[in-house]
Design a protein around this motif. Structure first.
Motif, short mmCIF file in Angstrom:
data_model
loop_
_atom_site.label_atom_id
_atom_site.label_comp_id
_atom_site.label_asym_id
_atom_site.label_seq_id
_atom_site.Cartn_x
_atom_site.Cartn_y
_atom_site.Cartn_z
N GLY A 45 0.81 -1.21 0.00
CA GLY A 45 0.00 0.00 0.00
C GLY A 45 0.84 1.26 0.00
O GLY A 45 0.31 2.37 -0.11
N LEU A 46 2.17 1.12 0.12
CA LEU A 46 3.06 2.29 0.05
C LEU A 46 3.28 2.65 -1.42
O LEU A 46 3.30 1.80 -2.29
CB LEU A 46 4.40 1.97 0.70
CG LEU A 46 4.35 1.61 2.19
CD1 LEU A 46 5.73 1.17 2.68
CD2 LEU A 46 3.85 2.79 3.01
N ILE A 47 3.44 3.95 -1.69
CA ILE A 47 3.66 4.44 -3.05
C ILE A 47 5.09 4.96 -3.16
O ILE A 47 5.40 6.06 -2.69
CB ILE A 47 2.64 5.54 -3.42
CG1 ILE A 47 1.21 4.99 -3.29
CG2 ILE A 47 2.90 6.04 -4.83
CD1 ILE A 47 0.88 3.83 -4.21
N ASP A 48 5.95 4.14 -3.74
CA ASP A 48 7.37 4.48 -3.87
C ASP A 48 7.62 5.12 -5.23
O ASP A 48 7.22 4.56 -6.25
CB ASP A 48 8.24 3.23 -3.74
CG ASP A 48 7.86 2.40 -2.51
OD1 ASP A 48 7.46 3.00 -1.51
OD2 ASP A 48 7.96 1.16 -2.60
N THR A 53 18.98 4.90 -6.31
CA THR A 53 19.38 5.04 -7.70
C THR A 53 19.66 3.66 -8.28
O THR A 53 19.85 2.68 -7.53
CB THR A 53 20.64 5.90 -7.83
OG1 THR A 53 21.76 5.17 -7.29
CG2 THR A 53 20.49 7.22 -7.09
N PRO A 54 19.70 3.52 -9.61
CA PRO A 54 20.07 2.23 -10.20
C PRO A 54 21.44 1.73 -9.74
O PRO A 54 21.70 0.52 -9.78
CB PRO A 54 20.06 2.52 -11.71
CG PRO A 54 19.07 3.63 -11.86
CD PRO A 54 19.27 4.49 -10.64
N ASP A 55 22.31 2.63 -9.28
CA ASP A 55 23.62 2.22 -8.76
C ASP A 55 23.59 1.85 -7.29
O ASP A 55 24.62 1.52 -6.70
CB ASP A 55 24.64 3.35 -8.97
CG ASP A 55 24.89 3.61 -10.45
OD1 ASP A 55 24.77 2.66 -11.24
OD2 ASP A 55 25.18 4.77 -10.80
N GLY A 56 22.42 1.94 -6.65
CA GLY A 56 22.29 1.54 -5.26
C GLY A 56 22.47 2.66 -4.26
O GLY A 56 22.46 2.42 -3.06
N ASN A 393 13.82 -2.02 -18.57
CA ASN A 393 14.88 -1.02 -18.37
C ASN A 393 14.89 -0.41 -16.98
O ASN A 393 15.47 0.67 -16.77
CB ASN A 393 14.79 0.11 -19.41
CG ASN A 393 14.87 -0.41 -20.83
OD1 ASN A 393 15.63 -1.33 -21.11
ND2 ASN A 393 14.07 0.16 -21.73
N TYR A 394 14.27 -1.06 -16.01
CA TYR A 394 14.39 -0.61 -14.63
C TYR A 394 14.15 -1.80 -13.71
O TYR A 394 13.45 -2.75 -14.06
CB TYR A 394 13.41 0.53 -14.31
CG TYR A 394 11.97 0.12 -14.10
CD1 TYR A 394 11.22 -0.44 -15.13
CD2 TYR A 394 11.34 0.29 -12.88
CE1 TYR A 394 9.90 -0.81 -14.95
CE2 TYR A 394 10.02 -0.07 -12.68
CZ TYR A 394 9.30 -0.63 -13.72
OH TYR A 394 7.99 -1.00 -13.53
N ASP A 395 14.76 -1.74 -12.52
CA ASP A 395 14.62 -2.79 -11.51
C ASP A 395 13.80 -2.21 -10.36
O ASP A 395 14.34 -1.56 -9.47
CB ASP A 395 16.01 -3.23 -11.03
CG ASP A 395 15.96 -4.38 -10.02
OD1 ASP A 395 14.87 -4.63 -9.46
OD2 ASP A 395 17.01 -5.01 -9.80
N PHE A 396 12.50 -2.41 -10.43
CA PHE A 396 11.61 -1.73 -9.46
C PHE A 396 11.87 -2.18 -8.03
O PHE A 396 11.72 -1.40 -7.10
CB PHE A 396 10.14 -1.96 -9.84
CG PHE A 396 9.64 -3.36 -9.63
CD1 PHE A 396 9.12 -3.76 -8.40
CD2 PHE A 396 9.67 -4.30 -10.64
CE1 PHE A 396 8.65 -5.04 -8.20
CE2 PHE A 396 9.21 -5.59 -10.46
CZ PHE A 396 8.70 -5.96 -9.24
N ALA A 397 12.27 -3.44 -7.85
CA ALA A 397 12.49 -3.94 -6.49
C ALA A 397 13.72 -3.29 -5.86
O ALA A 397 13.72 -2.92 -4.69
CB ALA A 397 12.62 -5.45 -6.51
N ALA A 398 14.79 -3.16 -6.63
CA ALA A 398 16.01 -2.56 -6.10
C ALA A 398 15.88 -1.05 -5.94
O ALA A 398 16.37 -0.47 -4.98
CB ALA A 398 17.19 -2.89 -7.01
N GLU A 399 15.19 -0.41 -6.90
CA GLU A 399 15.05 1.05 -6.88
C GLU A 399 13.95 1.52 -5.95
O GLU A 399 13.91 2.70 -5.60
CB GLU A 399 14.73 1.57 -8.28
CG GLU A 399 15.78 1.34 -9.32
CD GLU A 399 15.29 1.81 -10.69
OE1 GLU A 399 14.17 2.38 -10.77
OE2 GLU A 399 16.01 1.59 -11.67
N GLY A 402 8.44 0.89 -8.11
CA GLY A 402 7.37 0.21 -8.83
C GLY A 402 6.06 0.99 -8.89
O GLY A 402 5.46 1.14 -9.95
N SER A 403 5.60 1.51 -7.75
CA SER A 403 4.31 2.22 -7.75
C SER A 403 4.40 3.53 -8.52
O SER A 403 3.46 3.90 -9.24
CB SER A 403 3.88 2.50 -6.31
OG SER A 403 3.69 1.32 -5.60
N GLY A 404 5.52 4.24 -8.40
CA GLY A 404 5.68 5.49 -9.13
C GLY A 404 5.65 5.28 -10.63
O GLY A 404 5.00 6.03 -11.37
#
Length: 421
Positions: A45-48, A53-56, A393-399, A402-404
């Motif tokens: 339910g959180l909106i990230d 960053t993609p570099d962590g 082209n993106y890693d939603f779990a690491a970044e 996903g919700s954004g």
């Protein structure tokens, strides 16, 4: 005879729901079809928007400041900051006072059930008293029969992050008769109705009495996110009054009550926008060449054509089966859109289990109007747009993005689809 509408949205998650609402608000006739129940109930339910960053690098306090550094092809690079802000604005409009964070572009740090601090842009009002920026000490309370939330362990992990407060955790028996492994909705319904315990006392006051004995000066108390489904504000307010401390919910893993509450709000907004909704009917294929004429929907074993002027693909990524993979490669299964990936399967993974895995970024590659591109960089179809985690082209779990991405691309894809009818 085909079932006709102007815009057909395929997928009922956050991206699909907001795409359908955005298309309907342009005046288009919209239908949403989904193969299964919405996945929102499995989310926190959180909106990230962007936590790392993609570099962590992170956790990020100012997510928008890092947009200019995102790699080419990232969904945010494709749609721009304006689309992200438009997605958040629609979310704020739908959720109203039930969510916090709308008055700032900064991330908040919200404690999770695992004792981590998650950077997020929007959070349920029920979690507001638990923010890590607050210096008041907190007591976390777990329940004996509620698996998935170990309050003492969560408190120890929070303290290890060196927050500006001290956290302490206790586990108590819930104040009502329960089965061995009750569902989160069972706790919520007991508290909603304030049912009587075996001793004849209302469950809210009985629970408060069990918790107050453990308070040692803490000014706020965090419970797992089970504090009511229909009347969460009333449950929280009564517990706070009886405890003499602020009360907040800690977002939980699936099934998630905050996710269910968000699902209810989004589907109420779909109804209010006049969107027709069908669930349990998977899309199996399509008819058309450069332009999609119709899709084939499996309705109880019968193949039914659904024709539309515009289509939005929001079927999810690898986990949601919107992207499929086998020994021969990676594919988008409905329209056979091109999914860039290394031909050698051993290049899909990193040797380090926590390393940078290519498969985490598999998805369709869209142009700036969110039309999936083929291998030569040409739109696959002129009237198909993609949104959410089916994009690559993106890693939603690491970044923690996903919700954004779902909001930004869902609203943009829906508006463009509606405007082209």
């Amino acid at each position: 005879m085909a079932i006709e509408q102007e815009v057909l949205v395929i997928g009922g998650g956050l991206a699909g729901a907001t795409a359908a609402i955005a298309a309907a608000r342009t005046g288009a006739d919209v239908r949403l079809v989904s193969a299964k129940q919405p996945t929102l109930r499995h989310a926190s339910g959180l909106i990230d928007v962007l936590g790392y960053t993609p570099d962590g690098e992170g956790p990020l306090a100012e997510p928008f400041e890092h947009f200019a550094d995102l790699p080419e092809g990232h969904p945010y690079e494709r749609v721009g900051r304006d689309a992200v802000e438009a997605g958040l604005a629609m979310f704020d409009d739908i959720c109203g006072d039930s969510y916090e964070g709308k008055r700032t572009d900064r991330n908040a740090l919200v404690p999770t059930f695992g004792g981590r601090l998650k950077p997020t842009a929007r959070y349920s009002a029920s979690a507001a008293e638990g923010l890590a920026s607050d210096t008041r000490d907190m007591l976390l309370v777990g329940f004996e029969r509620l698996v998935g939330f170990d309050a003492p362990l969560a408190a120890a992990r929070l303290n290890a992050a060196d927050p500006p407060f001290e956290a302490r955790g206790v586990t108590v028996e819930f104040s009502a008769d329960l089965t061995a492994e009750p569902k989160v909705t069972r706790f919520a319904h007991l508290l909603d109705r304030d049912e009587s315990t075996d001793a004849g006392r209302p469950v809210r006051s009985a629970l408060a009495d069990r918790v107050v004995a453990h308070l040692d000066g803490e000014a706020r108390v965090g419970f797992p996110a089970v504090l009511g489904d229909d009347h969460p504000n009333a449950v929280r307010d009564e517990l706070a009054d009886r405890l003499g401390a602020a009360v907040f919910e800690v977002p939980m893993g699936p099934p998630s009550l905050p996710g269910l509450r968000l699902e209810d709000r989004l589907y109420d907004a779909l109804d209010a926008a006049g969107v027709r909704i069908e669930t349990g009917n998977p899309v199996m294929g399509f008819a058309g060449d450069d332009r999609i004429e119709s899709v084939t929907v499996d309705r109880n074993g019968a193949s039914v054509p659904y024709a539309a002027e515009q289509f939005v693909l929001a079927t999810g990524g690898l986990v949601g089966k919107g992207i499929d993979s086998d020994r021969d490669g990676v594919a988008e299964p409905i329209f056979d859109c091109h999914v860039p990936h290394p031909p050698d399967r051993y290049d899909w993974f990193d040797d380090d289990a926590f390393g940078d895995h290519r498969f985490a970024r598999f998805g369709v590659d869209p142009d700036r109007d969110l039309r999936p591109l083929d291998a030569s960089g040409t739109p696959e179809f002129e009237n198909l747009r993609a949104a959410g985690s089916v994009l690559g082209n993106y890693d939603f779990a690491a970044e923690k993005s996903g919700s954004g991405v779902s909001l930004a691309t869902g609203v943009r894809a829906g508006r463009l689809a509606g405007e082209h009818t």
